[in-house]
Design a protein around this motif. Structure first.
Motif, mmCIF file in Angstrom:
data_model
loop_
_atom_site.group_PDB
_atom_site.id
_atom_site.type_symbol
_atom_site.label_atom_id
_atom_site.label_comp_id
_atom_site.label_asym_id
_atom_site.label_seq_id
_atom_site.Cartn_x
_atom_site.Cartn_y
_atom_site.Cartn_z
ATOM 1 N N ASP A 1 0.841 -1.180 0.000
ATOM 2 C CA ASP A 1 0.000 0.000 0.000
ATOM 3 C C ASP A 1 0.889 1.247 0.000
ATOM 4 O O ASP A 1 1.511 1.609 1.003
ATOM 5 N N ALA B 1 0.057 4.118 2.556
ATOM 6 C CA ALA B 1 0.431 3.795 3.936
ATOM 7 C C ALA B 1 1.936 3.925 4.107
ATOM 8 O O ALA B 1 2.429 4.401 5.129
ATOM 9 N N ILE C 1 2.792 7.581 4.387
ATOM 10 C CA ILE C 1 2.417 8.079 5.712
ATOM 11 C C ILE C 1 3.479 7.682 6.729
ATOM 12 O O ILE C 1 3.905 8.470 7.578
ATOM 13 N N SER C 2 3.953 6.451 6.594
ATOM 14 C CA SER C 2 4.998 5.970 7.479
ATOM 15 C C SER C 2 6.266 6.811 7.320
ATOM 16 O O SER C 2 6.878 7.236 8.315
ATOM 17 N N LEU D 1 6.549 9.888 6.195
ATOM 18 C CA LEU D 1 6.373 11.243 6.727
ATOM 19 C C LEU D 1 6.497 11.251 8.246
ATOM 20 O O LEU D 1 7.096 12.149 8.833
ATOM 21 N N VAL E 1 -1.537 18.794 5.305
ATOM 22 C CA VAL E 1 -1.703 17.821 4.222
ATOM 23 C C VAL E 1 -3.164 17.904 3.791
ATOM 24 O O VAL E 1 -4.055 17.387 4.452
ATOM 25 N N ASP F 1 -6.181 16.862 1.590
ATOM 26 C CA ASP F 1 -6.561 15.728 0.761
ATOM 27 C C ASP F 1 -5.549 14.564 0.823
ATOM 28 O O ASP F 1 -4.856 14.281 -0.154
ATOM 29 N N PRO F 2 -5.470 13.885 1.970
ATOM 30 C CA PRO F 2 -4.521 12.758 2.072
ATOM 31 C C PRO F 2 -4.717 11.695 0.987
ATOM 32 O O PRO F 2 -3.738 11.192 0.447
ATOM 33 N N VAL F 3 -5.956 11.367 0.661
ATOM 34 C CA VAL F 3 -6.157 10.334 -0.363
ATOM 35 C C VAL F 3 -5.575 10.799 -1.699
ATOM 36 O O VAL F 3 -4.831 10.073 -2.358
ATOM 37 N N GLY F 4 -5.893 12.038 -2.074
ATOM 38 C CA GLY F 4 -5.395 12.547 -3.348
ATOM 39 C C GLY F 4 -3.878 12.694 -3.371
ATOM 40 O O GLY F 4 -3.253 12.634 -4.422
ATOM 41 N N PHE G 1 -1.594 10.811 -1.267
ATOM 42 C CA PHE G 1 -0.864 9.553 -1.061
ATOM 43 C C PHE G 1 -1.354 8.424 -1.971
ATOM 44 O O PHE G 1 -0.671 7.422 -2.138
ATOM 45 N N TYR G 2 -2.554 8.582 -2.503
ATOM 46 C CA TYR G 2 -3.136 7.516 -3.327
ATOM 47 C C TYR G 2 -3.578 8.053 -4.684
ATOM 48 O O TYR G 2 -4.571 7.582 -5.239
ATOM 49 N N LEU H 1 -5.357 4.243 -5.336
ATOM 50 C CA LEU H 1 -6.525 3.988 -4.479
ATOM 51 C C LEU H 1 -7.219 2.664 -4.826
ATOM 52 O O LEU H 1 -7.559 1.886 -3.942
ATOM 53 N N ALA I 1 -5.391 -0.173 -3.345
ATOM 54 C CA ALA I 1 -4.938 -0.027 -1.960
ATOM 55 C C ALA I 1 -5.558 -1.117 -1.090
ATOM 56 O O ALA I 1 -6.481 -1.813 -1.506
ATOM 57 N N ASP J 1 3.461 -0.493 11.233
ATOM 58 C CA ASP J 1 3.357 0.044 9.879
ATOM 59 C C ASP J 1 1.886 0.405 9.626
ATOM 60 O O ASP J 1 1.003 -0.399 9.923
ATOM 61 N N PRO J 2 1.611 1.607 9.100
ATOM 62 C CA PRO J 2 0.212 1.943 8.801
ATOM 63 C C PRO J 2 -0.480 0.875 7.939
ATOM 64 O O PRO J 2 -1.690 0.714 8.017
ATOM 65 N N GLN J 3 0.310 0.134 7.186
ATOM 66 C CA GLN J 3 -0.292 -0.963 6.409
ATOM 67 C C GLN J 3 -0.963 -1.990 7.319
ATOM 68 O O GLN J 3 -1.983 -2.565 6.965
ATOM 69 N N LEU K 1 -4.456 -0.695 8.298
ATOM 70 C CA LEU K 1 -5.426 -0.794 7.202
ATOM 71 C C LEU K 1 -5.786 -2.254 6.937
ATOM 72 O O LEU K 1 -6.946 -2.600 6.726
ATOM 73 N N ARG L 1 2.014 9.385 12.508
ATOM 74 C CA ARG L 1 1.400 8.437 11.564
ATOM 75 C C ARG L 1 -0.069 8.214 11.886
ATOM 76 O O ARG L 1 -0.914 8.189 10.979
ATOM 77 N N LEU M 1 -2.256 10.978 10.712
ATOM 78 C CA LEU M 1 -2.481 10.920 9.257
ATOM 79 C C LEU M 1 -3.416 9.771 8.866
ATOM 80 O O LEU M 1 -4.266 9.926 7.991
ATOM 81 N N ARG N 1 -6.855 10.887 9.424
ATOM 82 C CA ARG N 1 -7.304 11.786 8.354
ATOM 83 C C ARG N 1 -7.761 10.973 7.140
ATOM 84 O O ARG N 1 -8.755 11.269 6.503
ATOM 85 N N LEU N 2 -6.975 9.955 6.868
ATOM 86 C CA LEU N 2 -7.290 9.075 5.741
ATOM 87 C C LEU N 2 -8.630 8.370 5.986
ATOM 88 O O LEU N 2 -9.487 8.292 5.106
ATOM 89 N N GLN O 1 -11.600 10.493 5.256
ATOM 90 C CA GLN O 1 -11.920 10.597 3.826
ATOM 91 C C GLN O 1 -12.565 9.320 3.301
ATOM 92 O O GLN O 1 -13.301 9.349 2.332
ATOM 93 N N MET O 2 -12.248 8.193 3.942
ATOM 94 C CA MET O 2 -12.800 6.925 3.488
ATOM 95 C C MET O 2 -14.082 6.561 4.253
ATOM 96 O O MET O 2 -14.546 5.428 4.182
#
Ligand code: SF4
Ligand code: FES
Lengths: 333, 147
Positions: free
Chosen positions: A277, A280, A283-284, A286, A310, A312-315, A317-318, A322, A325, B48-50, B53, B85, B88, B91-92, B95-96
């Motif tokens: 991903d 992700a 993000i790690s 950053l 930041v 629009d994180p999706v726009g 990072f993805y 997307l 993902a 890990d953020p992965q 998710l 992390r 963030l 935040r993600l 949006q989802m």
């Protein structure tokens, strides 16, 4: 795989090209190969290429299975037509290559996975300011007119990378794929040198490894700035100037073409092989480098305010990833 | 069973503080709900953020991450990385359309068995109130889930 190519077709390989949900840029990338394309034409027959040739789907249906040696498929799967043709081309091709970011990861069309069909239709057909919506017209899979029934492909709720609907042999990443990678792939095909099935035909390193900008091994990002907020120094690492650059989370192979134009990487080649991903992963990254010298003194509120920059994180990072993902669409949409 | 929804919660706890705090909660025989499946990590920054998710995608209704208090990370500054992390990732999630309350970061030291039990209790109830996440992968019509 490669041996099979040679045995079946002798010296002239049979190629097909197709576009599904894409912008057309991948087709241009094929033409950007320039005069080298003539070598391809000299050694290959192009049997199917909707953008350039008047072959019909019926012509493809009439081919024996596995008739085409290689099919370069660009575009993501947005509707039932794309899916159907993907399945057809899979059957008719020995080697199916997901060509470009849309086929590979969904790319920009995949950002529509923040919405569903209803929302896309509402925006595109009813709420566009330049549109006269008095008739409330929108695409229907079947419409009766006095001459009979008209049909259109079904628009799906989501966008899918090619490998979510058919088996894919290789991936050529990028938006569009960089010409050197296309040439490498074509050469490997002609020389029967393709790697193991499933490979991404690009380097395995991260973009930062091939980036020539001045950078520190332990990067430090001083702030979060958007590209218009500063005049970026063309010699220094973007992240170290505070501009989000997807380099650490993105595969090398583009020869830093955006960075050479003083624009940060937005991630079009997708993640490096060990990462699932891309967003992700970024993000790690950053988290590791952002304001590391001040992180201990910052309150949680200050850290939040910083990360609010930041947009629009999706726009961010993805932008390309997307649809592929770990979480590939908005919940409930 | 009255059919009450039992949330599934993934917990990632650092070895040096929160996992030790969990042990203390156990050895002092504190009661807390059994809904959290704990995974011990060397440091909260190894989450890990992965993983977060993937946990949501694989059926977790909530994810909790536990680390050492600021200043106390065994590796000096891992938990500051974690904090950035997690902000963030939240935040993600917004949006989802995933309620950000489904992800929680807590600093729990080796001495805070009571806090561990209380937080697990609280978080389990919060997730119970939010209900099941039901986050299926999108699949193309006519296709099973793949990948
Ligand atoms: S972050 Fe971007 S600018 Fe910095 S080294 Fe990596 S690719 Fe180059
Ligand atoms: S060791 Fe506990 S947060 Fe780093």
């Amino acid at each position: 795989m490669a041996d099979k190519l040679k045995v079946d077709s002798g010296s002239r390989l049979r190629f097909g090209f197709y576009w599904a949900a894409s912008c057309g840029g991948c087709e241009i990338a094929v033409l950007d190969v320039n005069e080298k394309i003539l070598d391809v034409v000299a050694n290959a027959d192009i049997l199917f290429w909707p953008v350039a040739m008047d072959t019909k789907y019926e012509d493809v249906r009439a081919m024996p299975d596995g008739h085409m040696d290689v099919c370069f498929f660009n575009g993501s799967i947005r509707n039932s037509e794309a899916k159907e043709i993907a399945q057809l081309l899979r059957k008719k091709s020995k080697v199916l290559v997901a060509f470009g970011s849309c086929a590979h990861h969904g790319c920009i069309p995949g950002l529509a996975n923040l919405h569903n069909r209803r929302e896309v239709f509402d925006t595109a057909y009813h709420r566009e300011p330049s549109l006269d919506d008095s008739a409330g017209t929108e695409p229907k899979t079947k419409t009766r007119v006095k001459e009979g029934d008209l049909s259109l492909p079904e628009f799906f709720d989501h966008v899918f990378p090619l490998d979510r609907v058919v088996d894919v042999d290789y991936y050529l990443p990028g938006c569009p794929p960089p010409v050197p990678l296309i040439l490498n792939a074509v050469t490997a095909i002609f020389e029967g040198n393709l790697p193991a099935k499933g490979a991404v035909l690009a380097p395995v390193k991260a973009l930062c490894d091939e980036c020539a900008r001045n950078k520190h091994v332990a990067k430090k990002m001083p702030d979060i700035r958007r590209t218009w907020e500063i005049q970026a120094d063309p010699e220094e690492c973007f992240l170290e100037q505070g501009i989000i650059c997807m380099g650490p989370a993105t595969r090398a192979g583009c020869e830093t073409r955006c960075i050479n134009g003083n624009s940060p990487c937005t991630g079009c080649l997708g993640p490096t092989p060990e990462v699932t991903d891309q967003g992700a992963k970024m993000i790690s990254a950053l988290g590791s480098i952002l304001k590391v010298d001040a992180e201990k003194e910052m309150s949680e509120e200050e850290t939040k305010a910083l990360l609010d920059k930041v947009k629009d994180p999706v726009g961010t990072f993805y932008m390309y990833g997307l649809a592929s993902a770990i979480i590939n669409h908005r919940r409930g949409k | 069973m009255s059919g009450q929804f039992e949330p599934k919660i993934a917990g990632f706890f650092c070895k040096w503080c929160t996992s030790a705090g969990a042990d203390l909660a156990g050895t002092t025989r504190l009661k807390y709900p059994p809904n959290v499946i704990p995974v011990t990590m060397f440091c909260s920054s190894r989450v890990d953020p992965q993983y977060i998710l993937q946990a949501f995608r694989d059926g977790a209704d909530g994810v909790i991450i536990g680390g050492c208090h600021p200043g106390d990370c065994h590796y000096q500054a891992g938990n500051y990385k974690t904090m950035k992390r997690i902000i963030l990732v939240k935040r993600l999630m917004q949006q989802m359309s995933i309620d950000e309350g489904r992800l929680r970061l807590e600093w729990i030291s080796a001495a805070e068995g009571g806090k561990f039990a209380r937080i697990i209790h609280e978080f389990t109830e919060e997730i119970r109130n939010l209900g099941p996440l039901q986050l299926a992968q999108a699949v193309a019509p006519g296709h099973g889930a793949k990948g």
